[in-house]
Design a protein around this motif. Structure first.
Motif, PDB file in Angstrom:
ATOM      1  N   ILE A   1       3.269  11.261   1.063  1.00  0.00           N
ATOM      2  CA  ILE A   1       4.302  10.659   0.224  1.00  0.00           C
ATOM      3  C   ILE A   1       5.627  10.782   0.970  1.00  0.00           C
ATOM      4  CG2 ILE A   1       5.527  10.718  -1.991  1.00  0.00           C
ATOM      5  CD1 ILE A   1       2.589   9.997  -2.336  1.00  0.00           C
ATOM      6  N   GLN A   2       6.172   9.636   1.394  1.00  0.00           N
ATOM      7  CA  GLN A   2       7.422   9.665   2.138  1.00  0.00           C
ATOM      8  C   GLN A   2       8.626   9.285   1.279  1.00  0.00           C
ATOM      9  OE1 GLN A   2       4.728   7.833   3.861  1.00  0.00           O
ATOM     10  NE2 GLN A   2       4.209   9.858   4.610  1.00  0.00           N
ATOM     11  N   GLY A   3       8.493   8.289   0.442  1.00  0.00           N
ATOM     12  CA  GLY A   3       9.612   7.839  -0.375  1.00  0.00           C
ATOM     13  C   GLY A   3      10.776   7.356   0.471  1.00  0.00           C
TER      14      GLY A   3
ATOM     15  N   LEU B   1       3.198  -3.046  -4.219  1.00  0.00           N
ATOM     16  CA  LEU B   1       1.896  -2.429  -3.950  1.00  0.00           C
ATOM     17  C   LEU B   1       1.082  -3.233  -2.942  1.00  0.00           C
ATOM     18  CD1 LEU B   1       0.978  -1.101  -7.486  1.00  0.00           C
ATOM     19  CD2 LEU B   1       1.187   0.285  -5.402  1.00  0.00           C
ATOM     20  N   ASP B   2       1.371  -4.514  -2.822  1.00  0.00           N
ATOM     21  CA  ASP B   2       0.692  -5.328  -1.814  1.00  0.00           C
ATOM     22  C   ASP B   2       0.985  -4.833  -0.401  1.00  0.00           C
ATOM     23  OD1 ASP B   2      -0.501  -6.959  -3.689  1.00  0.00           O
ATOM     24  OD2 ASP B   2       1.042  -8.514  -3.562  1.00  0.00           O
ATOM     25  N   MET B   3       2.073  -4.094  -0.228  1.00  0.00           N
ATOM     26  CA  MET B   3       2.455  -3.555   1.085  1.00  0.00           C
ATOM     27  C   MET B   3       2.022  -2.100   1.263  1.00  0.00           C
ATOM     28  SD  MET B   3       6.321  -5.182   1.364  1.00  0.00           S
ATOM     29  CE  MET B   3       6.941  -3.562   1.532  1.00  0.00           C
ATOM     30  N   ALA B   4       1.373  -1.535   0.271  1.00  0.00           N
ATOM     31  CA  ALA B   4       1.035  -0.111   0.290  1.00  0.00           C
ATOM     32  C   ALA B   4      -0.004   0.212   1.351  1.00  0.00           C
ATOM     33  CB  ALA B   4       0.517   0.326  -1.076  1.00  0.00           C
ATOM     34  N   ASP B   5       0.155   1.386   1.928  1.00  0.00           N
ATOM     35  CA  ASP B   5      -0.842   1.914   2.841  1.00  0.00           C
ATOM     36  C   ASP B   5      -1.926   2.562   1.983  1.00  0.00           C
ATOM     37  OD1 ASP B   5      -1.964   2.438   5.272  1.00  0.00           O
ATOM     38  OD2 ASP B   5      -0.665   4.126   5.763  1.00  0.00           O
ATOM     39  N   GLY B   6      -3.164   2.410   2.337  1.00  0.00           N
ATOM     40  CA  GLY B   6      -4.264   2.955   1.551  1.00  0.00           C
ATOM     41  C   GLY B   6      -4.785   1.908   0.581  1.00  0.00           C
ATOM     42  N   GLU B   7      -5.951   2.153   0.057  1.00  0.00           N
ATOM     43  CA  GLU B   7      -6.597   1.212  -0.849  1.00  0.00           C
ATOM     44  C   GLU B   7      -5.801   1.070  -2.145  1.00  0.00           C
ATOM     45  OE1 GLU B   7     -10.854   0.474  -3.108  1.00  0.00           O
ATOM     46  OE2 GLU B   7     -10.458   2.416  -2.197  1.00  0.00           O
ATOM     47  N   VAL B   8      -5.511  -0.158  -2.522  1.00  0.00           N
ATOM     48  CA  VAL B   8      -4.824  -0.436  -3.783  1.00  0.00           C
ATOM     49  C   VAL B   8      -5.889  -0.746  -4.831  1.00  0.00           C
ATOM     50  CG1 VAL B   8      -3.206  -1.964  -4.969  1.00  0.00           C
ATOM     51  CG2 VAL B   8      -2.765  -1.278  -2.602  1.00  0.00           C
ATOM     52  N   THR B   9      -5.821  -0.029  -5.951  1.00  0.00           N
ATOM     53  CA  THR B   9      -6.786  -0.196  -7.040  1.00  0.00           C
ATOM     54  C   THR B   9      -6.029  -0.428  -8.344  1.00  0.00           C
ATOM     55  OG1 THR B   9      -6.844   2.124  -7.713  1.00  0.00           O
ATOM     56  CG2 THR B   9      -8.301   1.485  -5.871  1.00  0.00           C
ATOM     57  N   GLY B  10      -6.750  -0.580  -9.419  1.00  0.00           N
ATOM     58  CA  GLY B  10      -6.136  -0.712 -10.737  1.00  0.00           C
ATOM     59  C   GLY B  10      -5.370   0.536 -11.148  1.00  0.00           C
ATOM     60  N   ALA B  11      -5.669   1.663 -10.509  1.00  0.00           N
ATOM     61  CA  ALA B  11      -4.990   2.921 -10.804  1.00  0.00           C
ATOM     62  C   ALA B  11      -3.798   3.160  -9.884  1.00  0.00           C
ATOM     63  CB  ALA B  11      -5.977   4.079 -10.686  1.00  0.00           C
ATOM     64  N   SER B  12      -3.502   2.207  -8.998  1.00  0.00           N
ATOM     65  CA  SER B  12      -2.397   2.367  -8.053  1.00  0.00           C
ATOM     66  C   SER B  12      -1.057   2.241  -8.754  1.00  0.00           C
ATOM     67  CB  SER B  12      -2.475   1.313  -6.950  1.00  0.00           C
ATOM     68  OG  SER B  12      -3.536   1.575  -6.073  1.00  0.00           O
ATOM     69  N   ARG B  13      -0.152   3.128  -8.390  1.00  0.00           N
ATOM     70  CA  ARG B  13       1.231   3.080  -8.867  1.00  0.00           C
ATOM     71  C   ARG B  13       2.132   3.540  -7.733  1.00  0.00           C
ATOM     72  NH1 ARG B  13       2.686   3.261 -14.281  1.00  0.00           N
ATOM     73  NH2 ARG B  13       4.668   2.647 -13.340  1.00  0.00           N
ATOM     74  N   LEU B  14       3.385   3.137  -7.808  1.00  0.00           N
ATOM     75  CA  LEU B  14       4.404   3.719  -6.946  1.00  0.00           C
ATOM     76  C   LEU B  14       4.925   4.919  -7.712  1.00  0.00           C
ATOM     77  CD1 LEU B  14       6.270   0.554  -5.645  1.00  0.00           C
ATOM     78  CD2 LEU B  14       4.424   1.845  -4.561  1.00  0.00           C
ATOM     79  N   SER B  15       4.831   6.086  -7.103  1.00  0.00           N
ATOM     80  CA  SER B  15       5.163   7.301  -7.847  1.00  0.00           C
ATOM     81  C   SER B  15       6.638   7.386  -8.215  1.00  0.00           C
ATOM     82  CB  SER B  15       4.701   8.545  -7.092  1.00  0.00           C
ATOM     83  OG  SER B  15       5.277   8.634  -5.813  1.00  0.00           O
TER      84      SER B  15
ATOM     85  N   SER C   1      11.822  -0.630  -2.729  1.00  0.00           N
ATOM     86  CA  SER C   1      11.881  -1.501  -1.558  1.00  0.00           C
ATOM     87  C   SER C   1      10.920  -1.042  -0.466  1.00  0.00           C
ATOM     88  CB  SER C   1      13.312  -1.602  -1.021  1.00  0.00           C
ATOM     89  OG  SER C   1      13.809  -0.342  -0.644  1.00  0.00           O
ATOM     90  N   CYS C   2      10.005  -0.160  -0.807  1.00  0.00           N
ATOM     91  CA  CYS C   2       8.930   0.221   0.106  1.00  0.00           C
ATOM     92  C   CYS C   2       7.735   0.618  -0.759  1.00  0.00           C
ATOM     93  CB  CYS C   2       9.356   1.363   1.039  1.00  0.00           C
ATOM     94  SG  CYS C   2       9.431   3.008   0.272  1.00  0.00           S
ATOM     95  N   ALA C   3       6.682   1.018  -0.149  1.00  0.00           N
ATOM     96  CA  ALA C   3       5.507   1.451  -0.915  1.00  0.00           C
ATOM     97  C   ALA C   3       4.986   2.770  -0.357  1.00  0.00           C
ATOM     98  CB  ALA C   3       4.436   0.373  -0.872  1.00  0.00           C
TER      99      ALA C   3
ATOM    100  N   ASN D   1      11.435  11.753 -11.043  1.00  0.00           N
ATOM    101  CA  ASN D   1      10.292  10.872 -10.795  1.00  0.00           C
ATOM    102  C   ASN D   1       9.307  11.559  -9.847  1.00  0.00           C
ATOM    103  OD1 ASN D   1      10.621   9.859  -7.979  1.00  0.00           O
ATOM    104  ND2 ASN D   1      12.405   8.771  -8.776  1.00  0.00           N
ATOM    105  N   MET D   2       8.075  11.100  -9.891  1.00  0.00           N
ATOM    106  CA  MET D   2       6.989  11.753  -9.145  1.00  0.00           C
ATOM    107  C   MET D   2       7.167  11.652  -7.632  1.00  0.00           C
ATOM    108  SD  MET D   2       5.032  13.159 -11.359  1.00  0.00           S
ATOM    109  CE  MET D   2       6.320  13.365 -12.561  1.00  0.00           C
ATOM    110  N   MET D   3       7.848  10.621  -7.139  1.00  0.00           N
ATOM    111  CA  MET D   3       8.126  10.529  -5.702  1.00  0.00           C
ATOM    112  C   MET D   3       9.081  11.636  -5.290  1.00  0.00           C
ATOM    113  SD  MET D   3      10.705   9.592  -3.376  1.00  0.00           S
ATOM    114  CE  MET D   3      11.766   8.527  -4.310  1.00  0.00           C
TER     115      MET D   3
END
Length: 105
Positions: free
Chosen positions: A35-37, A71-85, A44-46, A22-24
């Motif tokens: 990217i911390q993962g 993604l609601d907990m993600a750091d940084g701007e969340v957009t339609g292109a946002s994914r958890l890697s 269970s994190c973002a 996976n990308m993470m």
């Protein structure tokens, strides 16, 4: 397959990633800043939030409800292109994918 992570300042990290990883995991293995993962990919994190380049977004598949909630907990701007890697798995059809690491708040 080749993956490019674009950091907030424009610097790029390019790496060869084996199919099935996976990308993470790939980002952590290649020391991609931002990217911390922290949860190890268990949703269970973002801390692996990325923006998928528009040319690749459809190929990464649909976001699940739980990913959307995280993604609601993600750091940084969340957009339609946002994914958890951690939810994007390397495959031949993603060869050349570009992932932008959003600037942290």
């Amino acid at each position: 397959m080749k993956v490019t992570w674009v950091l907030p300042g424009g610097e790029e990290v390019v790496a060869d990633v084996k199919e099935g990883v996976n990308m993470m995991e790939a980002a952590v293995a290649n020391n991609v800043a931002g990217i911390q993962g922290e949860c190890g990919g268990s949703l269970s994190c973002a801390t692996c939030h990325v923006h998928v380049d528009g040319d690749w977004l459809e190929k990464t598949g649909e976001k699940g409800d739980f990913e959307e909630a995280m993604l609601d907990m993600a750091d940084g701007e969340v957009t339609g292109a946002s994914r958890l890697s951690c939810q994007i798995t390397a495959s031949n059809e993603l060869d050349g994918i570009r992932l932008m690491v959003p600037e942290a708040f």
